[in-house]
Motif scaffolding. Sequence first.
Motif, PDB file in Angstrom:
ATOM      1  N   LYS A 330       8.485  -6.217  -3.959  1.00  0.00           N
ATOM      2  CA  LYS A 330       8.416  -6.985  -5.189  1.00  0.00           C
ATOM      3  C   LYS A 330       6.971  -7.025  -5.680  1.00  0.00           C
ATOM      4  N   PRO A 331       6.769  -7.127  -7.003  1.00  0.00           N
ATOM      5  CA  PRO A 331       5.390  -7.173  -7.509  1.00  0.00           C
ATOM      6  C   PRO A 331       4.553  -8.264  -6.874  1.00  0.00           C
ATOM      7  N   ILE A 332       5.163  -9.429  -6.604  1.00  0.00           N
ATOM      8  CA  ILE A 332       4.403 -10.528  -6.026  1.00  0.00           C
ATOM      9  C   ILE A 332       3.886 -10.166  -4.645  1.00  0.00           C
ATOM     10  N   GLN A 333       4.606  -9.297  -3.919  1.00  0.00           N
ATOM     11  CA  GLN A 333       4.145  -8.888  -2.598  1.00  0.00           C
ATOM     12  C   GLN A 333       2.898  -8.018  -2.691  1.00  0.00           C
ATOM     13  N   ILE A 334       2.838  -7.169  -3.713  1.00  0.00           N
ATOM     14  CA  ILE A 334       1.642  -6.354  -3.922  1.00  0.00           C
ATOM     15  C   ILE A 334       0.456  -7.241  -4.277  1.00  0.00           C
ATOM     16  N   TRP A 335       0.695  -8.213  -5.150  1.00  0.00           N
ATOM     17  CA  TRP A 335      -0.382  -9.142  -5.498  1.00  0.00           C
ATOM     18  C   TRP A 335      -0.835  -9.926  -4.279  1.00  0.00           C
ATOM     19  N   ASP A 336       0.098 -10.393  -3.464  1.00  0.00           N
ATOM     20  CA  ASP A 336      -0.258 -11.150  -2.263  1.00  0.00           C
ATOM     21  C   ASP A 336      -1.134 -10.320  -1.330  1.00  0.00           C
ATOM     22  N   HIS A 406       6.729   6.035  -3.291  1.00  0.00           N
ATOM     23  CA  HIS A 406       7.519   5.949  -4.524  1.00  0.00           C
ATOM     24  C   HIS A 406       8.848   5.243  -4.288  1.00  0.00           C
ATOM     25  N   PHE A 407       9.340   5.278  -3.048  1.00  0.00           N
ATOM     26  CA  PHE A 407      10.678   4.752  -2.783  1.00  0.00           C
ATOM     27  C   PHE A 407      10.693   3.236  -2.615  1.00  0.00           C
ATOM     28  N   ASN A 408       9.586   2.654  -2.129  1.00  0.00           N
ATOM     29  CA  ASN A 408       9.576   1.199  -1.964  1.00  0.00           C
ATOM     30  C   ASN A 408       8.598   0.510  -2.901  1.00  0.00           C
ATOM     31  N   TRP A 409       7.960   1.283  -3.792  1.00  0.00           N
ATOM     32  CA  TRP A 409       7.060   0.683  -4.780  1.00  0.00           C
ATOM     33  C   TRP A 409       7.871  -0.152  -5.758  1.00  0.00           C
ATOM     34  N   PRO A 410       7.375  -1.320  -6.164  1.00  0.00           N
ATOM     35  CA  PRO A 410       8.155  -2.189  -7.066  1.00  0.00           C
ATOM     36  C   PRO A 410       8.519  -1.475  -8.363  1.00  0.00           C
ATOM     37  N   ASN A 411       9.729  -1.739  -8.833  1.00  0.00           N
ATOM     38  CA  ASN A 411      10.201  -1.171 -10.095  1.00  0.00           C
ATOM     39  C   ASN A 411       9.636  -2.005 -11.234  1.00  0.00           C
ATOM     40  N   VAL A 546      -4.460  -6.267   6.828  1.00  0.00           N
ATOM     41  CA  VAL A 546      -3.981  -7.134   5.755  1.00  0.00           C
ATOM     42  C   VAL A 546      -2.706  -6.571   5.172  1.00  0.00           C
ATOM     43  N   GLY A 547      -1.713  -7.425   4.993  1.00  0.00           N
ATOM     44  CA  GLY A 547      -0.453  -6.985   4.405  1.00  0.00           C
ATOM     45  C   GLY A 547       0.550  -6.524   5.431  1.00  0.00           C
ATOM     46  N   GLY A 548       0.269  -6.760   6.717  1.00  0.00           N
ATOM     47  CA  GLY A 548       1.201  -6.314   7.735  1.00  0.00           C
ATOM     48  C   GLY A 548       2.553  -6.980   7.635  1.00  0.00           C
ATOM     49  N   SER A 549       2.582  -8.178   7.050  1.00  0.00           N
ATOM     50  CA  SER A 549       3.851  -8.906   6.894  1.00  0.00           C
ATOM     51  C   SER A 549       4.375  -8.831   5.481  1.00  0.00           C
ATOM     52  N   ILE A 550       3.984  -7.775   4.762  1.00  0.00           N
ATOM     53  CA  ILE A 550       4.358  -7.687   3.343  1.00  0.00           C
ATOM     54  C   ILE A 550       5.843  -7.437   3.164  1.00  0.00           C
ATOM     55  N   VAL A 551       6.468  -6.717   4.077  1.00  0.00           N
ATOM     56  CA  VAL A 551       7.875  -6.386   3.923  1.00  0.00           C
ATOM     57  C   VAL A 551       8.718  -7.449   4.603  1.00  0.00           C
TER      58      VAL A 551
END
Length: 551
Positions: A330-336, A406-411, A546-551
């Motif tokens: 989700k976009p918010i995960q990229i921002w986080d 490309h497959f898990n990048w936010p739409n 950083v971001g290890g828990s993003i998914v």
Amino acid sequence: MEVPRGFMATLWSFITFLPFFFLLLALGVVKAAAVGPVVTVVVLVGNSSVVIGMWPAHFIWTYYCMMKTKRLGLVLKIFLLVMLPLPLILWPILGILGSLVVGIGYGFFAPLIATFEAVGEGIINKFYHCFAGGCVDTIKGACTLVVDFVDFCFHSYFSYMDDLCEKVTVGETPMDVKLAKLPSCLLVCLFGVVLDVPIISIVALCKSPYLLLKGWHRLFHDLIGREGPFLETVCVPFAGLAILLWPLAVIGALVAAFLCSFLLGLYGGVVVHQEDSLRMGLAYIVAVVSIFDEYTNDLLYLREGSWLPSQAQLASEQSRTMKKAMQQLKPIQIWDWLFRSCEINGRILLDEGLITVVDIEECIVKGKCKKLSIKLPSWCILQCLLRSAKSDSYGLLISDEVEITHFNWPNDKVLDWIFGPLLIMKDQIRRLQLDENEEACLRKLILTSKNEKPEDWDGEGFPSDDNIRKAQLQAIFRRLQGIVANMSRIPSFRRRFTSLVKSLYLEAIETGALTEDHGESASGSKTSDGRKRQNKSVARSSSLDVGGSIV
């Protein structure tokens, strides 16, 4: 909670669901009726005050920047100066009406949805949250909407205008319109609106009953069989809410298709101007209807392609044959991830002296945040690019466990404009085959150097004397900072970055850097080696994960 099995169990679950759902719906409507007017007033008054108060400044500054800019040619500049009064006069009206619609929509649906979310899994004290959920949070969210809108009007707008007024670089051609192409462009625009708007609207209208029935069928199927998202949360009341609101989604899709049809039709004139071909513009008018039909077929899982004529067989990116069974971020995960990376790496850079307390104070007090808001996120993304290039990653490796592809990048269209250039920069870095000394020096240069020409790195300790190599890396830096500059104009960016800067300021106070920095500036001495570094080892080890828990 177990999922019911068998016909009788499923039927009994459905019967017992009805009173439960209608009670939640009634409670949500009551909360919406109480909170909605407050939210509407906050959003309407707040945004309208900003729109009206800033309108004279926006009007004058827009005209000033348009007249001053060298990035636009004479014909295009005159055309824009003549046409500008219309959108500038309509802006306050549209801004106020848009604020009213957003306030009503957010004030009604946020408490209603929060009421259903309160009975989901993982919620403690569901009874309390059914009544309290979505009340205070919705009002706070309305205030956040106003804050983000203020950031856009006060900061993002002027940032765009500053870019427009920047000097034209050597070799850059100003954007202009060729008068000889205008007749053919206007002709194709006219044909595009006359043909594409009714045809696209008819295509959308013909498929809307199928969209309505197919959506209802899937929602009822998930409700009865507890599949799809309702299997994950076992929160079937959401199915009832979605069933009631689905016709609104279909109507919204129809309105969106009608509005987009104008843009699609008018874009034919742009095709004529870019390709310098009337034939290409006319072909686009025909092809865009076929592309729209194919796109909607893919969304509705109908047959591949389109029965409408097309100039080329174009594969839709949304085609179901290309979809992979992978979890999309989700976009918010990229921002986080980005802001968490900026926070942790910012502490390291503050500890090492590459970011000073003066930079933080200037950002908080004077609003001069260019170094922090542009160079710090660029530093973090560069770290990601270097790791991804070194590990020969297919996408972007933001931690040892998480790779963005490309497959898990936010739409998300905004993020799509960012991901592609980042992959290109990663491949460029990979081809340069940097050694460890060069990588270490690049992390410093992106913060301390202007990066405009190879001579800027003279005396900075860069291991290579190859000016071509320097120019290639500096081009990557400039493009990366340009991407971050565009990201910084997103309203939520400034709000979150302000919170980040405050946390760095508190870090400076806790580690004693603030006191030492002020003491050293008064005495004129250099940075002391006695600065406290108790968090350095922890932050350094965390910065790469950083971001290890993003998914």
